[in-house]
Design a protein around this motif. Structure first.
Motif, short mmCIF file in Angstrom:
data_model
loop_
_atom_site.label_atom_id
_atom_site.label_comp_id
_atom_site.label_asym_id
_atom_site.label_seq_id
_atom_site.Cartn_x
_atom_site.Cartn_y
_atom_site.Cartn_z
N THR A 268 40.04 41.90 34.74
CA THR A 268 38.81 41.74 33.96
C THR A 268 37.62 42.15 34.82
OG1 THR A 268 39.79 39.90 32.72
CG2 THR A 268 37.39 40.11 32.66
N LEU A 269 36.89 43.16 34.36
CA LEU A 269 35.79 43.69 35.16
C LEU A 269 34.60 44.02 34.26
CD1 LEU A 269 37.96 45.92 37.53
CD2 LEU A 269 36.67 43.88 38.20
N MET A 270 34.21 45.28 34.18
CA MET A 270 33.02 45.67 33.46
C MET A 270 33.08 45.24 31.99
SD MET A 270 33.72 47.69 36.18
CE MET A 270 34.66 49.14 35.66
N ARG A 271 31.91 44.77 31.51
CA ARG A 271 31.77 44.29 30.13
C ARG A 271 32.70 43.13 29.81
NH1 ARG A 271 31.78 49.65 29.91
NH2 ARG A 271 33.79 49.81 28.90
N ILE A 272 33.18 42.45 30.86
CA ILE A 272 34.10 41.32 30.70
C ILE A 272 35.33 41.76 29.91
CG2 ILE A 272 34.19 38.82 30.37
CD1 ILE A 272 31.23 38.80 29.82
N THR A 273 35.77 42.99 30.15
CA THR A 273 36.95 43.52 29.47
C THR A 273 37.96 43.99 30.51
OG1 THR A 273 35.94 45.73 29.31
CG2 THR A 273 35.65 44.25 27.43
N LEU A 274 39.17 44.19 30.05
CA LEU A 274 40.25 44.61 30.94
C LEU A 274 40.09 46.09 31.28
CD1 LEU A 274 43.26 42.79 29.27
CD2 LEU A 274 42.19 42.22 31.45
N HIS A 275 40.14 46.38 32.57
CA HIS A 275 40.06 47.75 33.06
C HIS A 275 41.19 48.02 34.04
CE1 HIS A 275 36.02 48.11 31.40
NE2 HIS A 275 35.99 49.36 31.79
N ALA A 276 41.67 49.26 34.03
CA ALA A 276 42.56 49.74 35.09
C ALA A 276 41.69 50.54 36.05
CB ALA A 276 43.65 50.62 34.50
N VAL A 277 41.65 50.12 37.31
CA VAL A 277 40.79 50.78 38.30
C VAL A 277 41.59 51.09 39.55
CG1 VAL A 277 38.71 49.61 37.43
CG2 VAL A 277 39.98 48.62 39.35
N HIS A 278 41.09 52.03 40.33
CA HIS A 278 41.71 52.34 41.62
C HIS A 278 41.63 51.11 42.52
CE1 HIS A 278 42.60 54.32 45.42
NE2 HIS A 278 42.96 55.40 44.74
N THR B 241 28.14 38.04 36.18
CA THR B 241 28.40 38.15 34.75
C THR B 241 29.65 37.38 34.37
OG1 THR B 241 27.31 40.30 34.51
CG2 THR B 241 29.01 39.76 32.91
N LEU B 242 30.72 37.54 35.13
CA LEU B 242 31.98 36.87 34.80
C LEU B 242 31.84 35.36 34.89
CD1 LEU B 242 34.50 39.21 36.68
CD2 LEU B 242 33.95 39.21 34.24
N ARG B 243 31.24 34.89 35.96
CA ARG B 243 31.09 33.44 36.14
C ARG B 243 30.13 32.86 35.10
NH1 ARG B 243 32.35 30.98 40.90
NH2 ARG B 243 30.44 29.74 40.87
N GLY B 244 29.01 33.52 34.88
CA GLY B 244 28.04 33.00 33.93
C GLY B 244 28.57 32.95 32.52
N SER B 245 29.32 33.97 32.13
CA SER B 245 29.84 34.01 30.76
C SER B 245 30.92 32.97 30.52
CB SER B 245 30.40 35.40 30.46
OG SER B 245 31.57 35.65 31.23
N VAL C 176 23.20 51.75 32.42
CA VAL C 176 23.88 51.02 33.50
C VAL C 176 24.15 49.59 33.07
CG1 VAL C 176 23.61 50.09 35.83
CG2 VAL C 176 22.92 52.45 35.35
N ALA C 177 23.13 48.95 32.47
CA ALA C 177 23.29 47.56 32.03
C ALA C 177 24.39 47.44 30.98
CB ALA C 177 21.96 47.05 31.48
N GLN C 178 24.48 48.42 30.08
CA GLN C 178 25.51 48.39 29.05
C GLN C 178 26.90 48.61 29.64
OE1 GLN C 178 26.06 47.75 25.89
NE2 GLN C 178 28.15 48.54 25.95
N PHE C 179 27.02 49.57 30.53
CA PHE C 179 28.34 49.88 31.09
C PHE C 179 28.95 48.67 31.78
CE2 PHE C 179 30.87 51.17 34.81
CZ PHE C 179 31.91 51.84 34.17
N ALA C 180 28.15 47.98 32.58
CA ALA C 180 28.68 46.85 33.34
C ALA C 180 28.50 45.52 32.63
CB ALA C 180 28.00 46.79 34.71
N LEU C 181 27.62 45.49 31.62
CA LEU C 181 27.19 44.26 30.98
C LEU C 181 26.53 43.34 32.01
CD1 LEU C 181 26.99 43.06 28.17
CD2 LEU C 181 29.07 41.77 28.62
#
Length: 375
Positions: free
Chosen positions: A72-82, A96-100, A215-220
């Motif tokens: 769980t990363l950007m936009r509080i959604t599941l991402h596959a990342v390097h 963002t993750l903690r606050g939400s 930027v704000a939208q991409f990462a939330l």
């Protein structure tokens, strides 16, 4: 001033959508700055449409070896990342993750405090030293705290440094997830602002030129955080002007192809990041199509990309691709889509011939359109 079409071509170039790239899966995931991974099939289909000669077994191996991780990363959604990006992205997203999660009544209703949750993380990671199912983790929390585990687990699985563990075919991850400790220490976001600066630079590599709102939208993240991160790295950026007069930022020398650069037809998977990475999504999605493609509950349908813009949606039907075009398409576009559909059905046949079937209900209210079965 950059035209909307020039912005479109800049995005397509960086997202490997002007032509498939001959790179391995790890390099592709790194360069496109992660892949949406809410549905198990989506990272595979996203790489299939971007990599020349994509072999799904390569992504299986990368997940198994944790060269690419799902979390769980950007936009509080599941991402596959390097794997090399995960520590920075995780740290940048902590506020963002903690606050939400920790301020939500689903957690506060448990009676635990933020301090209680933080105190639990270390032991949770020790328990998750090997893959654990959701049932095992909930049982561990209930035994440890003596309270119903649902709200506590709902919060911890988002902000604790956990990654998803592969659970098997047809894709690496099923609909019943397992989790394992990522190897990162517990963090409360002490280094979040510096990490966000790095994430901003990575975002511009994969999606620029872009605005502070993008930027704000991409990462939330709040606009204030996004703007502060851009200001902190301003000496490394070029300032540009968007078609509406907005201020855009980009890396000097980053690809910005001419607006007449040809863009081949593509089939994008559900939740493809190229459809979600901007506050102003008109560079890829015509505004009149946005509510059809991005549903109110957050589902983002698989789309037809024609001349670099969303032109319709697709689904699997009877072993073929049912393509619904929202406006008339030229014969050449249909030919390109048919070739893409032939390759995609071959990929799905070896994995899950009816991928995304649980979302077929969205087709009940499609607008009047041309529908073709491909190939």
């Amino acid at each position: 001033m950059l035209s909307l079409r020039r912005l479109n071509r800049s995005t397509l170039a960086r997202q490997f959508l002007l032509g498939r790239e001959a790179v391995d899966v790890g390099e592709a995931v790194r360069r496109v700055v992660g892949l949406q991974a809410q549905h198990p099939a989506s990272p595979y289909l996203a790489l299939w449409t971007r990599i020349a000669g994509f072999d799904p077994a390569d992504l299986d191996a990368a997940f198994a070896e944790r060269k690419i991780v799902k979390a769980t990363l950007m936009r509080i959604t599941l991402h596959a990342v390097h794997a090399d990006d995960h520590p920075c992205f995780h740290e940048a997203m902590q506020p963002t993750l903690r606050g939400s999660r920790l301020g939500d009544r689903r957690f506060t209703g448990s009676g635990l405090t933020v301090a209680d949750a933080d105190a639990l993380v270390g032991d949770l990671l020790a328990f998750a030293d090997r893959p654990r199912s959701t049932a095992e983790l909930r049982a561990w929390i209930e035994q440890r705290l003596g309270v119903p585990p649902e709200g506590v687990w709902w919060a911890l699985k988002s902000f604790a440094p956990l990654v998803h563990a592969p659970t098997g075919p047809p894709w690496s991850f099923g609909l019943r997830p397992a989790y394992v400790a990522s190897g990162l220490p517990p963090t409360r976001g002490a280094g979040a602002e510096q990490a966000l600066q790095t994430l901003v630079l990575r975002y511009l590599e994969g999606y620029g030129p872009a605005s502070a709102l993008d930027v704000a939208q991409f990462a939330l993240v709040p606009r204030k955080r996004a703007r502060a991160a851009l200001d902190a790295v301003a000496d490394r950026l070029e300032r540009l002007t968007g078609p509406d007069g907005s201020e855009l930022f980009d890396l000097p020398g980053a690809p910005r192809p001419a607006e007449d650069t040809p863009a081949p037809a593509r089939l994008l998977p559900m939740w493809d990041n190229v459809l979600l990475a901007y506050a102003d999504r008109s560079r890829v999605i015509p505004p009149e199509y946005r509510p059809i493609v991005i549903r109110r509950n957050g589902d983002v349908l698989p789309t037809l990309l024609v001349d670099g813009h969303v032109a319709g949606v697709w689904r699997v039907a009877d072993g073929r691709i049912e393509a619904t075009a929202f406006h008339p398409l030229p014969g050449r576009a249909w030919d390109e889509l048919a070739a893409e559909a032939e390759a995609l059905t071959a990929l799905l046949a070896g994995r899950d011939p009816a991928a995304y079937r649980r979302y077929d209900h969205w087709w009940s209210d499609m607008p009047a359109a041309e529908v073709r079965m491909l190939p």
